[in-house]
Motif scaffolding. Structure first.
Motif, PDB file in Angstrom:
ATOM      1  N   HIS A  27      21.127  -9.591  15.050  1.00  0.00           N
ATOM      2  CA  HIS A  27      21.376 -11.024  14.912  1.00  0.00           C
ATOM      3  C   HIS A  27      22.548 -11.404  15.807  1.00  0.00           C
ATOM      4  CE1 HIS A  27      24.138  -9.359  11.922  1.00  0.00           C
ATOM      5  NE2 HIS A  27      24.647 -10.537  11.612  1.00  0.00           N
ATOM      6  N   HIS A  68      25.505 -12.961  15.214  1.00  0.00           N
ATOM      7  CA  HIS A  68      26.897 -13.067  14.778  1.00  0.00           C
ATOM      8  C   HIS A  68      27.771 -12.213  15.707  1.00  0.00           C
ATOM      9  CE1 HIS A  68      26.102 -14.513  10.386  1.00  0.00           C
ATOM     10  NE2 HIS A  68      26.384 -15.518  11.186  1.00  0.00           N
ATOM     11  N   HIS A  90      28.182  -8.428  15.758  1.00  0.00           N
ATOM     12  CA  HIS A  90      27.015  -7.592  16.060  1.00  0.00           C
ATOM     13  C   HIS A  90      26.556  -7.710  17.509  1.00  0.00           C
ATOM     14  CE1 HIS A  90      25.926  -6.230  11.899  1.00  0.00           C
ATOM     15  NE2 HIS A  90      26.811  -7.185  11.655  1.00  0.00           N
ATOM     16  N   HIS A 150      20.047 -13.311   5.341  1.00  0.00           N
ATOM     17  CA  HIS A 150      21.353 -13.585   5.938  1.00  0.00           C
ATOM     18  C   HIS A 150      21.281 -15.016   6.455  1.00  0.00           C
ATOM     19  CE1 HIS A 150      25.183 -11.923   7.150  1.00  0.00           C
ATOM     20  NE2 HIS A 150      24.989 -12.094   8.433  1.00  0.00           N
ATOM     21  N   ASP A 205      22.845  -7.052   8.493  1.00  0.00           N
ATOM     22  CA  ASP A 205      23.563  -7.788   7.447  1.00  0.00           C
ATOM     23  C   ASP A 205      22.530  -8.464   6.552  1.00  0.00           C
ATOM     24  OD1 ASP A 205      25.835  -7.089   8.796  1.00  0.00           O
ATOM     25  OD2 ASP A 205      26.491  -9.150   9.224  1.00  0.00           O
TER      26      ASP A 205
HETATM   27 ZN    ZN Z   1      26.142 -11.249  10.138  1.00  0.00          ZN
END
Ligand code: ZN
Length: 248
Positions: free
Chosen positions: A59, A61, A64, A137, A158
Protein backbone atom coordinates in the motif's frame (compact mmCIF):
# COMPACT_ATOMS: atom_id res chain seq x y z
CA UNK A 1 12.99 -19.51 -0.29
CA UNK A 2 14.68 -17.12 2.09
CA UNK A 3 13.15 -14.15 3.91
CA UNK A 4 15.44 -11.37 5.13
CA UNK A 5 13.94 -8.68 7.33
CA UNK A 6 15.27 -5.30 6.25
CA UNK A 7 12.95 -3.15 8.32
CA UNK A 8 10.13 -3.97 10.69
CA UNK A 9 9.36 -0.81 12.69
CA UNK A 10 5.70 0.11 12.60
CA UNK A 11 4.47 3.47 11.29
CA UNK A 12 7.79 5.34 11.62
CA UNK A 13 11.44 4.29 11.82
CA UNK A 14 12.51 3.16 15.27
CA UNK A 15 15.89 3.54 16.97
CA UNK A 16 16.87 0.03 15.91
CA UNK A 17 14.97 -0.49 12.67
CA UNK A 18 13.80 1.04 9.43
CA UNK A 19 10.15 0.81 8.44
CA UNK A 20 8.66 -2.21 6.68
CA UNK A 21 10.76 -3.91 4.01
CA UNK A 22 11.34 -7.61 3.39
CA UNK A 23 13.62 -9.32 0.91
CA UNK A 24 12.37 -12.67 -0.40
CA UNK A 25 14.79 -14.73 -2.48
CA UNK A 26 14.65 -18.02 -4.39
CA UNK A 27 16.57 -19.41 -7.37
CA UNK A 28 18.65 -16.23 -7.46
CA UNK A 29 15.55 -14.04 -7.88
CA UNK A 30 15.24 -11.16 -5.44
CA UNK A 31 11.81 -9.80 -4.58
CA UNK A 32 11.47 -6.79 -2.32
CA UNK A 33 8.17 -6.63 -0.46
CA UNK A 34 7.52 -3.08 0.76
CA UNK A 35 10.15 -0.37 0.77
CA UNK A 36 9.46 1.77 3.86
CA UNK A 37 11.31 4.77 5.26
CA UNK A 38 14.96 4.04 6.00
CA UNK A 39 14.98 0.57 4.47
CA UNK A 40 17.29 1.49 1.58
CA UNK A 41 20.01 1.74 4.23
CA UNK A 42 19.26 -1.78 5.45
CA UNK A 43 19.07 -3.08 1.89
CA UNK A 44 22.71 -2.07 1.44
CA UNK A 45 23.70 -3.67 4.72
CA UNK A 46 22.11 -7.04 4.05
CA UNK A 47 22.12 -7.27 0.26
CA UNK A 48 23.23 -5.73 -3.04
CA UNK A 49 21.02 -2.71 -3.59
CA UNK A 50 21.42 -2.80 -7.38
CA UNK A 51 20.20 -6.34 -7.95
CA UNK A 52 16.51 -6.21 -7.09
CA UNK A 53 14.38 -8.09 -9.65
CA UNK A 54 10.90 -6.98 -8.60
CA UNK A 55 9.13 -4.93 -5.93
CA UNK A 56 5.71 -5.32 -4.33
CA UNK A 57 4.31 -2.29 -2.50
CA UNK A 58 1.38 -3.50 -0.41
CA UNK A 59 0.00 0.00 0.00
CA UNK A 60 1.03 3.60 -0.38
CA UNK A 61 1.48 4.70 3.22
CA UNK A 62 4.91 6.32 3.71
CA UNK A 63 6.19 3.65 6.04
CA UNK A 64 5.72 1.01 3.34
CA UNK A 65 6.87 2.79 0.19
CA UNK A 66 8.81 6.01 0.69
CA UNK A 67 12.27 4.59 -0.04
CA UNK A 68 11.03 3.64 -3.50
CA UNK A 69 11.47 7.40 -4.09
CA UNK A 70 15.01 7.49 -2.73
CA UNK A 71 15.85 4.39 -4.76
CA UNK A 72 15.27 6.33 -8.01
CA UNK A 73 18.68 7.95 -7.55
CA UNK A 74 20.33 4.56 -7.10
CA UNK A 75 19.08 3.25 -10.43
CA UNK A 76 18.93 6.38 -12.55
CA UNK A 77 22.35 7.76 -11.70
CA UNK A 78 24.48 4.67 -11.19
CA UNK A 79 28.08 5.62 -12.16
CA UNK A 80 28.20 2.77 -14.67
CA UNK A 81 25.02 3.97 -16.37
CA UNK A 82 21.29 3.70 -15.67
CA UNK A 83 20.11 0.35 -14.37
CA UNK A 84 17.19 -1.33 -16.18
CA UNK A 85 13.64 -0.64 -14.99
CA UNK A 86 12.36 -2.77 -12.13
CA UNK A 87 8.80 -4.17 -12.16
CA UNK A 88 6.74 -2.65 -9.33
CA UNK A 89 3.47 -4.30 -8.32
CA UNK A 90 1.47 -1.75 -6.36
CA UNK A 91 -1.96 -0.15 -6.00
CA UNK A 92 -2.98 2.10 -8.87
CA UNK A 93 -1.55 5.57 -8.41
CA UNK A 94 1.85 4.36 -7.25
CA UNK A 95 3.66 6.02 -10.17
CA UNK A 96 2.18 9.42 -9.35
CA UNK A 97 2.73 8.95 -5.63
CA UNK A 98 6.39 8.04 -6.06
CA UNK A 99 7.00 10.71 -8.66
CA UNK A 100 5.46 13.52 -6.62
CA UNK A 101 7.34 12.50 -3.48
CA UNK A 102 10.60 12.34 -5.43
CA UNK A 103 10.36 15.72 -7.12
CA UNK A 104 8.08 18.75 -7.33
CA UNK A 105 8.16 18.45 -11.10
CA UNK A 106 6.07 15.26 -11.23
CA UNK A 107 8.54 13.88 -13.73
CA UNK A 108 8.12 10.40 -15.15
CA UNK A 109 9.84 7.57 -13.29
CA UNK A 110 9.20 5.07 -16.09
CA UNK A 111 12.95 4.85 -16.70
CA UNK A 112 13.32 3.34 -13.21
CA UNK A 113 10.09 1.43 -12.63
CA UNK A 114 7.60 -0.51 -14.72
CA UNK A 115 4.30 -0.41 -12.86
CA UNK A 116 1.68 -3.16 -12.61
CA UNK A 117 -1.57 -2.38 -10.77
CA UNK A 118 -2.41 -4.87 -8.05
CA UNK A 119 -5.84 -6.46 -7.84
CA UNK A 120 -6.98 -9.52 -5.91
CA UNK A 121 -5.74 -12.71 -7.54
CA UNK A 122 -2.84 -15.07 -8.18
CA UNK A 123 0.04 -14.42 -10.58
CA UNK A 124 3.73 -15.27 -11.01
CA UNK A 125 6.66 -13.04 -10.16
CA UNK A 126 9.90 -14.74 -11.14
CA UNK A 127 9.93 -18.20 -9.51
CA UNK A 128 7.23 -17.26 -6.98
CA UNK A 129 3.48 -17.77 -7.09
CA UNK A 130 1.96 -14.66 -5.58
CA UNK A 131 -1.58 -14.28 -4.28
CA UNK A 132 -2.81 -10.89 -3.07
CA UNK A 133 -6.09 -9.77 -1.61
CA UNK A 134 -7.50 -6.61 -0.09
CA UNK A 135 -7.15 -6.39 3.67
CA UNK A 136 -8.76 -4.10 6.22
CA UNK A 137 -6.87 -0.80 6.27
CA UNK A 138 -8.04 2.78 5.49
CA UNK A 139 -6.44 2.87 2.04
CA UNK A 140 -6.17 0.21 -0.70
CA UNK A 141 -3.93 -2.39 0.92
CA UNK A 142 -2.98 -5.93 -0.07
CA UNK A 143 -1.92 -8.86 2.07
CA UNK A 144 0.45 -11.20 0.25
CA UNK A 145 0.89 -14.97 0.01
CA UNK A 146 4.19 -16.10 -1.53
CA UNK A 147 4.64 -19.73 -2.58
CA UNK A 148 7.76 -21.47 -3.79
CA UNK A 149 8.83 -25.11 -3.79
CA UNK A 150 5.80 -26.19 -1.78
CA UNK A 151 6.50 -23.69 0.99
CA UNK A 152 4.38 -20.68 1.90
CA UNK A 153 5.20 -17.28 3.36
CA UNK A 154 2.22 -15.06 4.17
CA UNK A 155 2.47 -11.35 4.96
CA UNK A 156 -0.37 -9.36 6.48
CA UNK A 157 0.80 -5.89 5.44
CA UNK A 158 -1.22 -3.45 7.59
CA UNK A 159 -4.66 -4.64 8.52
CA UNK A 160 -7.35 -4.99 11.12
CA UNK A 161 -8.91 -8.47 11.48
CA UNK A 162 -10.49 -9.69 8.22
CA UNK A 163 -11.36 -12.87 6.32
CA UNK A 164 -8.98 -12.27 3.38
CA UNK A 165 -6.07 -12.28 5.83
CA UNK A 166 -7.06 -15.76 7.00
CA UNK A 167 -7.31 -17.06 3.42
CA UNK A 168 -3.92 -15.63 2.50
CA UNK A 169 -2.30 -17.15 5.57
CA UNK A 170 -4.07 -20.54 5.42
CA UNK A 171 -1.54 -23.27 6.24
CA UNK A 172 1.45 -20.95 5.78
CA UNK A 173 4.81 -22.17 7.04
CA UNK A 174 5.70 -18.61 8.08
CA UNK A 175 3.10 -15.98 8.86
CA UNK A 176 4.65 -12.52 9.00
CA UNK A 177 1.91 -10.59 10.72
CA UNK A 178 1.64 -7.06 11.99
CA UNK A 179 0.88 -6.43 15.67
CA UNK A 180 0.76 -2.70 16.18
CA UNK A 181 -1.63 -2.34 19.09
CA UNK A 182 -1.88 -3.42 22.69
CA UNK A 183 -4.80 -5.64 23.60
CA UNK A 184 -7.22 -3.96 25.94
CA UNK A 185 -6.34 -0.46 24.76
CA UNK A 186 -8.86 1.87 23.12
CA UNK A 187 -7.58 1.24 19.58
CA UNK A 188 -9.09 2.85 16.48
CA UNK A 189 -11.13 0.33 14.46
CA UNK A 190 -10.29 -0.82 10.94
CA UNK A 191 -6.59 -0.01 11.08
CA UNK A 192 -4.24 -2.52 12.75
CA UNK A 193 -4.04 -5.74 14.75
CA UNK A 194 -3.21 -6.31 18.39
CA UNK A 195 -0.86 -9.07 19.46
CA UNK A 196 -3.87 -11.11 20.52
CA UNK A 197 -5.57 -10.60 17.16
CA UNK A 198 -2.39 -11.63 15.33
CA UNK A 199 -2.33 -14.79 17.44
CA UNK A 200 -6.01 -15.46 16.74
CA UNK A 201 -5.43 -15.08 13.01
CA UNK A 202 -2.46 -17.48 13.22
CA UNK A 203 -4.62 -20.06 14.99
CA UNK A 204 -7.55 -19.73 12.59
CA UNK A 205 -5.23 -19.95 9.57
CA UNK A 206 -3.37 -22.91 11.11
CA UNK A 207 0.07 -21.51 10.33
CA UNK A 208 3.34 -23.15 11.32
CA UNK A 209 5.10 -20.17 12.86
CA UNK A 210 4.04 -16.63 13.72
CA UNK A 211 6.50 -13.79 13.11
CA UNK A 212 5.28 -10.55 14.64
CA UNK A 213 6.21 -7.31 12.91
CA UNK A 214 5.22 -3.63 12.62
CA UNK A 215 5.41 -3.10 16.38
CA UNK A 216 5.84 0.57 17.31
CA UNK A 217 8.66 0.49 19.88
CA UNK A 218 8.04 4.02 21.17
CA UNK A 219 4.38 3.36 21.89
CA UNK A 220 3.89 -0.25 22.91
CA UNK A 221 5.41 -2.86 25.17
CA UNK A 222 6.86 -5.65 23.06
CA UNK A 223 6.49 -8.10 25.94
CA UNK A 224 2.77 -7.33 26.25
CA UNK A 225 2.22 -7.90 22.52
CA UNK A 226 4.13 -11.18 22.57
CA UNK A 227 2.28 -12.38 25.67
CA UNK A 228 -1.06 -11.67 24.01
CA UNK A 229 -0.04 -13.45 20.81
CA UNK A 230 1.28 -16.49 22.69
CA UNK A 231 -1.96 -16.71 24.64
CA UNK A 232 -3.90 -16.91 21.37
CA UNK A 233 -1.58 -19.16 19.31
CA UNK A 234 -0.04 -22.43 20.49
CA UNK A 235 2.76 -22.53 17.89
CA UNK A 236 6.12 -20.72 17.86
CA UNK A 237 5.96 -16.91 18.12
CA UNK A 238 8.72 -14.37 17.79
CA UNK A 239 9.23 -10.69 17.02
CA UNK A 240 11.33 -10.15 13.90
CA UNK A 241 14.51 -8.04 13.94
CA UNK A 242 16.38 -6.23 11.15
CA UNK A 243 18.81 -8.61 9.51
CA UNK A 244 16.95 -11.73 10.65
CA UNK A 245 16.87 -14.46 8.00
CA UNK A 246 14.41 -17.30 7.70
CA UNK A 247 14.90 -20.20 5.30
CA UNK A 248 11.80 -22.12 4.33
ZN1 ZN B 1 -0.49 1.48 6.57
Amino acid sequence: MRLTVLGCAGSFPGPESACSAYLVEAEGFRLLVDFGSGSLSALQRYSDMNSIDAIILTHLHCDHMLDACTYIVVRRYDPSGPLPPVPVYAPLGAAERISSAYSQENESVDDVYTFYGLQPGTFPIGPFTITVDRVNHPIETYGVRIEHGGRVLAYSSDTAPCEPLLRLAAGADLFLCEASYLDGADNPPGLHLTGGEAGEAATKADVGRLLLTHLVPAWVSEASIVDAAVAAFAGPVEVVRPGARYDL
